[in-house]
Write an enzyme that holds these catalytic residues in place. Structure first.
Site, PDB file in Angstrom:
ATOM      1  N   GLU A  46      14.879  27.099  12.470  1.00 26.45           N
ATOM      2  CA  GLU A  46      13.707  27.775  11.886  1.00 26.45           C
ATOM      3  C   GLU A  46      13.938  28.003  10.383  1.00 26.45           C
ATOM      4  O   GLU A  46      15.072  28.285   9.973  1.00 26.45           O
ATOM      5  CB  GLU A  46      13.565  29.142  12.579  1.00 26.45           C
ATOM      6  CG  GLU A  46      12.507  30.067  11.986  1.00 26.45           C
ATOM      7  CD  GLU A  46      12.598  31.512  12.506  1.00 26.45           C
ATOM      8  OE1 GLU A  46      13.725  32.015  12.766  1.00 26.45           O
ATOM      9  OE2 GLU A  46      11.533  32.137  12.658  1.00 26.45           O
ATOM     10  N   ASN A 106       4.790  30.485   9.754  1.00 20.25           N
ATOM     11  CA  ASN A 106       6.168  30.104  10.047  1.00 20.25           C
ATOM     12  C   ASN A 106       6.060  28.873  10.962  1.00 20.25           C
ATOM     13  O   ASN A 106       5.696  29.005  12.133  1.00 20.25           O
ATOM     14  CB  ASN A 106       6.875  31.279  10.723  1.00 20.25           C
ATOM     15  CG  ASN A 106       8.358  31.025  10.938  1.00 20.25           C
ATOM     16  OD1 ASN A 106       8.805  29.887  10.939  1.00 20.25           O
ATOM     17  ND2 ASN A 106       9.110  32.094  11.145  1.00 20.25           N
ATOM     18  N   LYS A 123       4.392  29.524  14.444  1.00 24.81           N
ATOM     19  CA  LYS A 123       4.979  30.592  15.272  1.00 24.81           C
ATOM     20  C   LYS A 123       3.940  31.634  15.687  1.00 24.81           C
ATOM     21  O   LYS A 123       3.259  32.221  14.832  1.00 24.81           O
ATOM     22  CB  LYS A 123       6.112  31.250  14.485  1.00 24.81           C
ATOM     23  CG  LYS A 123       6.922  32.286  15.248  1.00 24.81           C
ATOM     24  CD  LYS A 123       8.099  32.726  14.374  1.00 24.81           C
ATOM     25  CE  LYS A 123       9.026  33.708  15.024  1.00 24.81           C
ATOM     26  NZ  LYS A 123      10.159  34.046  14.134  1.00 24.81           N
ATOM     27  N   GLU A 142       8.628  39.679   8.923  1.00 22.71           N
ATOM     28  CA  GLU A 142       7.823  38.490   9.281  1.00 22.71           C
ATOM     29  C   GLU A 142       6.343  38.830   9.382  1.00 22.71           C
ATOM     30  O   GLU A 142       5.487  38.019   9.038  1.00 22.71           O
ATOM     31  CB  GLU A 142       8.316  37.880  10.591  1.00 22.71           C
ATOM     32  CG  GLU A 142       9.620  37.130  10.437  1.00 22.71           C
ATOM     33  CD  GLU A 142       9.889  36.203  11.604  1.00 22.71           C
ATOM     34  OE1 GLU A 142       9.089  35.311  11.875  1.00 22.71           O
ATOM     35  OE2 GLU A 142      10.940  36.400  12.245  1.00 22.71           O
ATOM     36  N   CYS A 168      12.057  30.625  17.370  1.00 24.41           N
ATOM     37  CA  CYS A 168      12.854  31.852  17.409  1.00 24.41           C
ATOM     38  C   CYS A 168      12.363  32.906  18.398  1.00 24.41           C
ATOM     39  O   CYS A 168      12.588  32.784  19.577  1.00 24.41           O
ATOM     40  CB  CYS A 168      13.008  32.433  16.004  1.00 24.41           C
ATOM     41  SG  CYS A 168      14.312  33.686  15.992  1.00 24.41           S
ATOM     42  N   ASN A 193      16.561  32.178  13.595  1.00 23.14           N
ATOM     43  CA  ASN A 193      17.356  32.985  12.653  1.00 23.14           C
ATOM     44  C   ASN A 193      17.424  34.356  13.309  1.00 23.14           C
ATOM     45  O   ASN A 193      16.481  35.147  13.215  1.00 23.14           O
ATOM     46  CB  ASN A 193      16.643  33.175  11.311  1.00 23.14           C
ATOM     47  CG  ASN A 193      16.673  31.954  10.417  1.00 23.14           C
ATOM     48  OD1 ASN A 193      17.427  31.879   9.450  1.00 23.14           O
ATOM     49  ND2 ASN A 193      15.812  30.995  10.721  1.00 23.14           N
TER      50      ASN A 193
HETATM   51  N1  CDT Z   1      13.402  34.922  13.383  1.00 20.32           N
HETATM   52  C1  CDT Z   1      13.202  35.665  14.481  1.00 20.32           C
HETATM   53  O1  CDT Z   1      12.178  35.561  15.126  1.00 20.32           O
HETATM   54  N2  CDT Z   1      14.181  36.540  14.806  1.00 20.32           N
HETATM   55  C2  CDT Z   1      14.035  37.467  15.877  1.00 20.32           C
HETATM   56  C3  CDT Z   1      14.735  38.729  15.531  1.00 20.32           C
HETATM   57  C4  CDT Z   1      14.121  39.841  16.226  1.00 20.32           C
HETATM   58  S1  CDT Z   1      14.619  41.373  15.592  1.00 20.32           S
HETATM   59  C5  CDT Z   1      13.285  41.874  14.654  1.00 20.32           C
HETATM   60  C6  CDT Z   1      14.539  36.964  17.214  1.00 20.32           C
HETATM   61  O2  CDT Z   1      13.862  37.210  18.208  1.00 20.32           O
HETATM   62  O3  CDT Z   1      15.609  36.380  17.299  1.00 20.32           O
END
Ligand code: CDT
Length: 301
Positions: A46, A106, A123, A142, A168, A193
């Protein structure tokens, strides 16, 4: 047998100061490694052209827009597309998309072996928050910088298989996989990420977060009898650690390849798309066994 040799191209950290050109050079090195190892498809993470910028609070929209791509391919990524074309490898990667209408998503794309984009996904499940939150150990903005994707969870016929994408946080939601599973998805690719610690719970560390990441992907694979390839951007980005743990999961929910580092690392597996058929025709034959009369709540508030 419909075998696709898939490379999961985990990437180590990208610092705020790193240029797109430097990142694309790393992606090309991973792609070459994949080509040398017989890969047909290489999957990148991502937002893999830049650092994970949603951790930074920005109020100036011009500053925000510097992290976004206005077209794809563009000058920075054309060398990657050219190398993929030259080596006959399909690729998938994520980036921040700024549309001609000024919308921010995204996004991830999927190409065929000629470098033509055959699929685009934006996303849907955006985690985090839209305003600066002083109670968090770090920000996850985000919801500030992106709007929810408007393309749904589609699948595309590519390399003689049905392929879909998510990104993600989407991997944690069973609906993500099921909507693609209902369209016959045989391969679901995703990049992530994921901070190694929870910004709102100080004792939730990398072990639990890796467990939940893998649990979600294994369940999605098994319950839809599809391959799932999940690829991390990992390591320490300007003092902010991200999980590794990239995996290739088979349609029975078993991990068949797993990254060991938090650096640029390629995991490879020869994935037979026909391995999806047994599950899709037996325990997860949706036409015969689903009971949608009891699922209404899933699609209501
Ligand atoms: N990039 C991404 O979606 N990361 C989220 C972190 C969640 S914590 C706010 C994930 O679900 O891995």
């Amino acid at each position: 047998m419909r075998e696709i040799v898939i490379g999961g191209a985990q990437m180590g950290p990208i610092q705020k100061a790193d240029s797109r050109a430097a990142v694309v050079a790393r992606m090309i090195a991973l792609l070459d490694r994949g080509a040398d190892g017989g890969c047909d498809l290489v999957v990148f993470p991502e937002l893999c052209l830049t650092t994970f910028f949603p951790r930074w609070m920005m109020e100036d929209q011009a500053e925000v827009d510097r992290w976004f791509e206005r077209e794809m391919p563009n000058g920075a990524t054309e060398p990657l597309f050219a190398r993929a074309r030259e080596r006959g490898i399909a690729i998938s990667f994520g980036y921040a998309e700024l549309t001609p209408e000024g919308r921010h998503f995204n996004t991830s794309i999927l190409t065929d072996r000629t470098g033509a984009i055959v699929g685009k996904y934006r996303k849907v499940h955006l985690p985090g928050h839209a305003e600066y939150d002083p109670d968090r150990a770090f920000q996850h903005l985000e919801k500030r910088y992106f709007e929810p994707g408007d393309l749904g969870f589609r699948v595309w016929r590519n390399m003689d298989a049905w392929m879909g994408m998510c990104i993600c946080n989407d991997r944690r939601w069973p609906e993500t996989y099921r909507v693609m599973g209902l369209q016959g998805a045989e391969l679901i690719t995703l990049g992530y990420n994921t901070p190694s610690v929870n910004s709102q719970m100080s004792d939730e560390g990398p072990e639990q977060r890796l467990y939940h990441s893998e649990l979600s992907m294994k369940a999605g694979a098994y319950q839809n009898s599809a391959w799932v390839v999940g690829v991390a951007k990992a390591g320490d980005e300007d003092g902010h650690p991200l999980l590794g743990g990239s995996v290739i999961v088979d349609p029975n929910g078993f991990v068949v390849a797993r990254a060991e580092t938090e650096a640029d690392e390629l995991i490879v597996h020869a994935c037979d798309m026909d391995a999806c058929t047994f599950g899709k025709e037996t325990i997860f034959d949706f036409k015969r066994h689903r009971r949608i009369e009891h699922y209404g709540r899933i699609c209501s508030q």
